[in-house]
Write a protein that holds these residues in place. Structure first.
Motif, PDB file in Angstrom:
ATOM      1  N   LEU A   1     -26.668 -16.761 -21.949  1.00  0.00           N
ATOM      2  CA  LEU A   1     -27.667 -17.611 -22.379  1.00  0.00           C
ATOM      3  C   LEU A   1     -27.374 -18.999 -22.292  1.00  0.00           C
ATOM      4  O   LEU A   1     -28.003 -19.976 -21.694  1.00  0.00           O
ATOM      5  N   LYS A   2     -26.152 -19.306 -22.863  1.00  0.00           N
ATOM      6  CA  LYS A   2     -25.451 -20.804 -22.598  1.00  0.00           C
ATOM      7  C   LYS A   2     -25.416 -21.180 -21.043  1.00  0.00           C
ATOM      8  O   LYS A   2     -25.682 -22.259 -20.761  1.00  0.00           O
ATOM      9  N   ARG A   3     -24.887 -20.439 -20.397  1.00  0.00           N
ATOM     10  CA  ARG A   3     -24.704 -20.668 -18.938  1.00  0.00           C
ATOM     11  C   ARG A   3     -26.056 -20.921 -18.179  1.00  0.00           C
ATOM     12  O   ARG A   3     -26.371 -21.856 -17.428  1.00  0.00           O
TER      13      ARG A   3
ATOM     14  N   PRO B   1     -23.438 -15.999 -24.278  1.00  0.00           N
ATOM     15  CA  PRO B   1     -22.578 -16.883 -23.292  1.00  0.00           C
ATOM     16  C   PRO B   1     -23.390 -16.840 -21.948  1.00  0.00           C
ATOM     17  O   PRO B   1     -23.470 -17.677 -21.175  1.00  0.00           O
TER      18      PRO B   1
ATOM     19  N   LEU C   1     -28.989 -21.690 -19.791  1.00  0.00           N
ATOM     20  CA  LEU C   1     -29.652 -22.589 -20.477  1.00  0.00           C
ATOM     21  C   LEU C   1     -29.278 -24.147 -20.174  1.00  0.00           C
ATOM     22  O   LEU C   1     -29.824 -25.137 -19.810  1.00  0.00           O
ATOM     23  N   MET C   2     -27.755 -24.319 -20.012  1.00  0.00           N
ATOM     24  CA  MET C   2     -27.274 -25.416 -19.755  1.00  0.00           C
ATOM     25  C   MET C   2     -26.917 -25.673 -18.039  1.00  0.00           C
ATOM     26  O   MET C   2     -26.354 -26.629 -17.564  1.00  0.00           O
ATOM     27  N   ARG C   3     -27.342 -24.586 -17.384  1.00  0.00           N
ATOM     28  CA  ARG C   3     -27.265 -24.578 -16.002  1.00  0.00           C
ATOM     29  C   ARG C   3     -25.519 -25.018 -15.685  1.00  0.00           C
ATOM     30  O   ARG C   3     -25.291 -25.784 -14.671  1.00  0.00           O
ATOM     31  N   THR C   4     -24.454 -24.581 -16.264  1.00  0.00           N
ATOM     32  CA  THR C   4     -23.454 -25.050 -16.004  1.00  0.00           C
ATOM     33  C   THR C   4     -22.541 -24.375 -15.121  1.00  0.00           C
ATOM     34  O   THR C   4     -21.622 -24.762 -14.286  1.00  0.00           O
TER      35      THR C   4
END
Lengths: 204, 204
Positions: free
Chosen positions: A176-178, A174, A180-183
């Protein structure tokens, strides 16, 4: 002073006596600039040597390959040795909060962000690099989490049948995703909540 | 036959009558090749038109921008509309298994893999693209999971105080990490286990 630098590992011919701290720093700085500017595939030992104003043999004396240099760039950025054990105070949730807060601080550092993104991009293109990095950085990184989780199983904090590979992915994916996607921003509150959520699925 | 194509959304001037299915397919194929070969930043509407052997105005008739074209490349690859609702059979775990198994199949497709990796690499370099993609693809993708989780809260399958943003990241982040770092194969057994693990932290 050079005895405990993070890049002692992985070298084929370590020779602490002949090291120059200044050349070493120049080589790592050059490598970190080149990976951002030209990418890993087009980066060469010659290019690193030229930018660092050292002879190519100086680099080879300490590092066997450009992957080894780049791995050390990461080790220096994070201030950790790859494979260094996680803290074990006997309170798994507290230890995971400590580790993930430190990871947040690392990834919020602009230099680390820039280099890690360049590297992430390279890994998508270059399967061989990806496999080397997986073996050198990602798997040892997961292993230290698994060791800490095994200790928590022994202490009765984690159920004995928990899938530890998956548990590590729940703790790190989670994040990494945040990133990586700059969410959304990476904050200590976020990783604290993440630890709470994952602990719910790990407790006996 | 063109009425229900996935890229109806997001166009400023849809004109179903004038569409040519062949030109449309050629444009999406050209865009998917160019994003792999030259990257998003250097890709132009002219370049897409030239490779697809259509006039630039043909592309603009259907898509307002190159981001819109690329978004449709993804929509075609996944066979889904961005923002399409998740299945709701009344059994959250079963529905999540269905969705994540389908996602495994998508990412194991070599074309999807190639394009998604090129895109992931681009997003690291290009903050503006990253923000657009986040708004067009990542956030609508998360929102459909959150809707399904809200329905599960109403049904008493998920605790009312669960952080849904985090829950979505727990379901999708580990998958992303495994794919991105190529640490292990993506299989249905893997995502089934992931759903079981996440359900443990979501149940009341």
């Amino acid at each position: 002073m050079t005895e405990n630098t993070p890049h002692d590992r992985g070298r084929q011919t370590p020779d602490p006596q002949r090291r120059s701290a200044r050349a070493e720093r120049a080589i790592l700085d050059a490598a970190s600039e080149l990976i951002v500017e030209v990418g890993f595939a087009r980066m060469t030992m010659e290019g690193i040597a030229s930018r660092a104003r050292v002879g190519k043999q100086t680099i080879y004396r300490w590092w066997p390959s450009k992957s080894a240099v780049v791995l050390d760039v990461f080790n220096h950025l994070t201030g950790e040795q790859t494979g260094e054990a996680l803290p074990d105070t006997g309170d798994l949730a507290a230890d995971l909060r400590t580790v993930l807060r430190a990871t947040v601080d690392e990834f919020n550092d602009p230099t680390m962000d820039r280099i890690a993104r360049a590297f992430t991009a390279e890994i998508q293109r270059d399967t061989e690099l990806s496999q080397r990095i997986s073996g050198l950085l990602v798997e040892p990184g997961s292993e230290v989490y698994k060791q800490r989780l095994r200790s928590a199983i022994d202490a009765g904090e984690v159920r004995a049948d928990a899938d530890l590979e998956l548990a590590v992915e729940l703790l790190t994916g989670p994040f990494l995703k945040r990133w990586l996607m700059r969410t959304a921003p990476l904050t200590h509150a976020y990783t604290d909540d993440l630890v709470d959520m994952v602990m719910r699925s790990l407790r006996p």
